[in-house]
Design a protein around this motif. Structure first.
Motif, PDB file in Angstrom:
ATOM      1  N   SER A 128     -21.704  11.106  22.848  1.00  0.00           N
ATOM      2  CA  SER A 128     -22.410  10.203  23.746  1.00  0.00           C
ATOM      3  C   SER A 128     -23.813  10.719  24.022  1.00  0.00           C
ATOM      4  CB  SER A 128     -21.657  10.039  25.072  1.00  0.00           C
ATOM      5  OG  SER A 128     -21.606  11.266  25.779  1.00  0.00           O
ATOM      6  N   SER A 129     -24.646   9.833  24.514  1.00  0.00           N
ATOM      7  CA  SER A 129     -26.008  10.190  24.899  1.00  0.00           C
ATOM      8  C   SER A 129     -26.457   9.232  25.986  1.00  0.00           C
ATOM      9  CB  SER A 129     -26.948  10.105  23.688  1.00  0.00           C
ATOM     10  OG  SER A 129     -28.185  10.713  23.964  1.00  0.00           O
ATOM     11  N   VAL A 130     -27.268   9.738  26.925  1.00  0.00           N
ATOM     12  CA  VAL A 130     -27.757   8.934  28.031  1.00  0.00           C
ATOM     13  C   VAL A 130     -29.224   8.597  27.809  1.00  0.00           C
ATOM     14  CG1 VAL A 130     -28.221   8.884  30.522  1.00  0.00           C
ATOM     15  CG2 VAL A 130     -26.101   9.910  29.660  1.00  0.00           C
ATOM     16  N   SER A 148     -40.197   0.652  27.620  1.00  0.00           N
ATOM     17  CA  SER A 148     -39.965   1.868  26.855  1.00  0.00           C
ATOM     18  C   SER A 148     -38.529   2.318  27.052  1.00  0.00           C
ATOM     19  CB  SER A 148     -40.918   2.984  27.301  1.00  0.00           C
ATOM     20  OG  SER A 148     -40.656   3.348  28.651  1.00  0.00           O
ATOM     21  N   SER A 149     -38.046   3.117  26.120  1.00  0.00           N
ATOM     22  CA  SER A 149     -36.734   3.746  26.281  1.00  0.00           C
ATOM     23  C   SER A 149     -36.868   5.198  25.853  1.00  0.00           C
ATOM     24  CB  SER A 149     -35.662   3.036  25.443  1.00  0.00           C
ATOM     25  OG  SER A 149     -36.008   3.019  24.075  1.00  0.00           O
ATOM     26  N   ARG A 150     -36.098   6.057  26.490  1.00  0.00           N
ATOM     27  CA  ARG A 150     -36.157   7.484  26.169  1.00  0.00           C
ATOM     28  C   ARG A 150     -34.758   8.046  26.068  1.00  0.00           C
ATOM     29  NH1 ARG A 150     -36.276  10.215  31.575  1.00  0.00           N
ATOM     30  NH2 ARG A 150     -36.748  12.136  30.442  1.00  0.00           N
ATOM     31  N   GLY A 151     -34.614   9.071  25.228  1.00  0.00           N
ATOM     32  CA  GLY A 151     -33.315   9.692  25.015  1.00  0.00           C
ATOM     33  C   GLY A 151     -33.250  10.269  23.617  1.00  0.00           C
ATOM     34  N   GLU A 152     -32.047  10.560  23.149  1.00  0.00           N
ATOM     35  CA  GLU A 152     -31.893  11.126  21.814  1.00  0.00           C
ATOM     36  C   GLU A 152     -30.663  10.557  21.131  1.00  0.00           C
ATOM     37  OE1 GLU A 152     -31.619  15.327  22.595  1.00  0.00           O
ATOM     38  OE2 GLU A 152     -29.434  15.278  22.525  1.00  0.00           O
ATOM     39  N   TYR A 160     -33.355   1.454  34.415  1.00  0.00           N
ATOM     40  CA  TYR A 160     -31.938   1.782  34.528  1.00  0.00           C
ATOM     41  C   TYR A 160     -31.609   2.818  33.466  1.00  0.00           C
ATOM     42  CZ  TYR A 160     -31.324  -1.414  30.529  1.00  0.00           C
ATOM     43  OH  TYR A 160     -31.426  -2.036  29.310  1.00  0.00           O
ATOM     44  N   LYS A 161     -30.521   3.528  33.678  1.00  0.00           N
ATOM     45  CA  LYS A 161     -30.021   4.481  32.694  1.00  0.00           C
ATOM     46  C   LYS A 161     -28.657   4.026  32.202  1.00  0.00           C
ATOM     47  CE  LYS A 161     -30.715   8.063  35.390  1.00  0.00           C
ATOM     48  NZ  LYS A 161     -30.762   9.457  35.904  1.00  0.00           N
ATOM     49  N   PHE A 162     -28.391   4.302  30.935  1.00  0.00           N
ATOM     50  CA  PHE A 162     -27.094   3.939  30.384  1.00  0.00           C
ATOM     51  C   PHE A 162     -26.633   4.994  29.393  1.00  0.00           C
ATOM     52  CE2 PHE A 162     -29.925   2.276  27.158  1.00  0.00           C
ATOM     53  CZ  PHE A 162     -29.236   2.407  25.961  1.00  0.00           C
ATOM     54  N   LYS A 163     -25.330   5.071  29.238  1.00  0.00           N
ATOM     55  CA  LYS A 163     -24.729   5.989  28.269  1.00  0.00           C
ATOM     56  C   LYS A 163     -24.169   5.187  27.100  1.00  0.00           C
ATOM     57  CE  LYS A 163     -22.109   9.394  29.688  1.00  0.00           C
ATOM     58  NZ  LYS A 163     -20.942  10.155  30.233  1.00  0.00           N
ATOM     59  N   MET A 164     -24.467   5.648  25.884  1.00  0.00           N
ATOM     60  CA  MET A 164     -23.842   5.059  24.703  1.00  0.00           C
ATOM     61  C   MET A 164     -22.781   6.029  24.199  1.00  0.00           C
ATOM     62  SD  MET A 164     -25.418   3.389  21.219  1.00  0.00           S
ATOM     63  CE  MET A 164     -26.038   4.909  20.480  1.00  0.00           C
ATOM     64  N   ILE A 165     -21.580   5.490  23.968  1.00  0.00           N
ATOM     65  CA  ILE A 165     -20.443   6.295  23.526  1.00  0.00           C
ATOM     66  C   ILE A 165     -19.996   5.805  22.153  1.00  0.00           C
ATOM     67  CG2 ILE A 165     -18.099   7.037  24.069  1.00  0.00           C
ATOM     68  CD1 ILE A 165     -18.765   6.294  27.016  1.00  0.00           C
ATOM     69  N   VAL A 166     -19.940   6.725  21.207  1.00  0.00           N
ATOM     70  CA  VAL A 166     -19.498   6.415  19.850  1.00  0.00           C
ATOM     71  C   VAL A 166     -18.156   7.107  19.633  1.00  0.00           C
ATOM     72  CG1 VAL A 166     -20.030   6.561  17.393  1.00  0.00           C
ATOM     73  CG2 VAL A 166     -21.886   6.267  19.059  1.00  0.00           C
ATOM     74  N   VAL A 187     -21.526   0.865  25.629  1.00  0.00           N
ATOM     75  CA  VAL A 187     -22.562   1.336  26.544  1.00  0.00           C
ATOM     76  C   VAL A 187     -22.099   1.080  27.968  1.00  0.00           C
ATOM     77  CG1 VAL A 187     -24.511   1.059  24.959  1.00  0.00           C
ATOM     78  CG2 VAL A 187     -23.772  -0.880  26.345  1.00  0.00           C
ATOM     79  N   GLN A 188     -22.569   1.904  28.902  1.00  0.00           N
ATOM     80  CA  GLN A 188     -22.253   1.678  30.307  1.00  0.00           C
ATOM     81  C   GLN A 188     -23.383   2.204  31.180  1.00  0.00           C
ATOM     82  OE1 GLN A 188     -18.709   4.597  29.778  1.00  0.00           O
ATOM     83  NE2 GLN A 188     -19.086   4.539  31.984  1.00  0.00           N
ATOM     84  N   VAL A 189     -23.652   1.493  32.262  1.00  0.00           N
ATOM     85  CA  VAL A 189     -24.676   1.903  33.216  1.00  0.00           C
ATOM     86  C   VAL A 189     -24.240   3.218  33.847  1.00  0.00           C
ATOM     87  CG1 VAL A 189     -25.836   1.304  35.378  1.00  0.00           C
ATOM     88  CG2 VAL A 189     -25.389  -0.463  33.670  1.00  0.00           C
ATOM     89  N   THR A 190     -25.194   4.132  34.055  1.00  0.00           N
ATOM     90  CA  THR A 190     -24.872   5.452  34.595  1.00  0.00           C
ATOM     91  C   THR A 190     -26.030   5.978  35.431  1.00  0.00           C
ATOM     92  OG1 THR A 190     -24.167   7.709  34.008  1.00  0.00           O
ATOM     93  CG2 THR A 190     -25.771   6.657  32.571  1.00  0.00           C
ATOM     94  N   ASP A 191     -25.734   6.982  36.247  1.00  0.00           N
ATOM     95  CA  ASP A 191     -26.773   7.705  36.983  1.00  0.00           C
ATOM     96  C   ASP A 191     -26.970   9.108  36.423  1.00  0.00           C
ATOM     97  OD1 ASP A 191     -27.409   5.679  38.842  1.00  0.00           O
ATOM     98  OD2 ASP A 191     -25.678   6.190  40.076  1.00  0.00           O
ATOM     99  N   GLU A 192     -26.337   9.404  35.283  1.00  0.00           N
ATOM    100  CA  GLU A 192     -26.466  10.734  34.681  1.00  0.00           C
ATOM    101  C   GLU A 192     -27.881  10.951  34.145  1.00  0.00           C
ATOM    102  OE1 GLU A 192     -23.369  11.709  31.861  1.00  0.00           O
ATOM    103  OE2 GLU A 192     -21.986  10.327  32.861  1.00  0.00           O
ATOM    104  N   ALA A 193     -28.224  12.213  33.950  1.00  0.00           N
ATOM    105  CA  ALA A 193     -29.548  12.566  33.428  1.00  0.00           C
ATOM    106  C   ALA A 193     -29.670  12.200  31.957  1.00  0.00           C
ATOM    107  CB  ALA A 193     -29.786  14.062  33.610  1.00  0.00           C
ATOM    108  N   VAL A 194     -30.891  11.877  31.542  1.00  0.00           N
ATOM    109  CA  VAL A 194     -31.162  11.579  30.133  1.00  0.00           C
ATOM    110  C   VAL A 194     -30.806  12.799  29.283  1.00  0.00           C
ATOM    111  CG1 VAL A 194     -32.989  11.099  28.458  1.00  0.00           C
ATOM    112  CG2 VAL A 194     -32.947   9.894  30.659  1.00  0.00           C
TER     113      VAL A 194
END
Length: 216
Positions: free
Chosen positions: A31-33, A54-58, A13-19, A161-168
């Motif tokens: 934010s970052s996905v 595993s998890s990927r992103g920045e 799954y993909k998720f976005k974290m918003i600060v 955090v929220q589930v998303t379909d956006e690109a990493v």
């Protein structure tokens, strides 16, 4: 009989974290996905399995009105110390360090975009740079006391955090131009400074918690 390693069904799954940060000039957000993947993998013996994830992103970058930037890193206080377990603890009420099962449960929630609050104990490591061009100028930021790092009027308002379909998310190396070519700890020669009062986590911080993508 001995078998080679193989994978059972994989879930992701993909998720976005918003600060969000309160500042004297109003709220600022970054934010970052991320993408989380997990599966049980067959080991050498037929009935033996190894849990793998595993998890990927920045890192999230929040640009502040005083010219500084707050970074929320991939290193977290969650049970496995990563973004994967941070998100599972926020999304999945049944989560009990059952990584593979939790990823499967969350993966079925595609399209659900209701934000979930990250627990204070699971927060990512927060840092800033006194000089964005100098990795050794990195400083830890206390999430409960942004005033100490940025001055009066600064406060960490929320981390969700929220589930998303956006690109990493990628591209942090455009902001930290030294990141891709740097090797080792950001603080130079950390073993020489064992009497340094700096937090040991910060003293040994390297480039890994900033991105999983730029070193591929």
């Amino acid at each position: 009989a001995i078998t080679g390693c193989a994978s059972l069904p994989e879930h992701s799954y993909k998720f976005k974290m918003i600060v969000e940060v309160d500042t004297p000039s109003g709220p600022r957000t970054g934010s970052s996905v991320y993408e989380v993947t997990a599966a049980n993998r067959r080991a050498l013996l037929p009935d033996e399995h190894v849990r793998a994830w595993s998890s990927r992103g920045e890192a999230v970058a929040v640009d502040l009105p005083n010219g500084a930037t707050l970074f929320a890193l991939l290193k977290t206080g969650a049970i496995q110390g990563d973004m994967a377990s941070l998100s599972m603890a926020a999304f999945d009420p049944l989560f009990n360090n059952d990584i593979v099962e939790s990823v499967e449960r969350i993966s079925k929630r595609r399209g659900v975009d209701i934000p979930a609050t990250v627990k204070r104990s699971d927060y990512p490591m927060l840092v800033r740079f006194r000089d964005i061009k100098n990795p050794a100028s990195v400083e830890a930021v206390d999430p409960d006391n942004l005033v100490a790092s940025f001055g009066p009027g600064y406060r960490l308002k929320s981390l969700t955090v929220q589930v998303t379909d956006e690109a990493v998310t990628v591209g942090i190396e455009k902001r930290l131009e030294w990141l891709k070519g740097h090797r080792g700890a950001l603080k130079p020669n950390p073993p020489r400074y064992l009497d340094d009062p700096t937090d040991p986590e910060l003293r040994l911080l390297d480039t890994g918690p900033f991105s999983t993508e730029i070193f591929k």
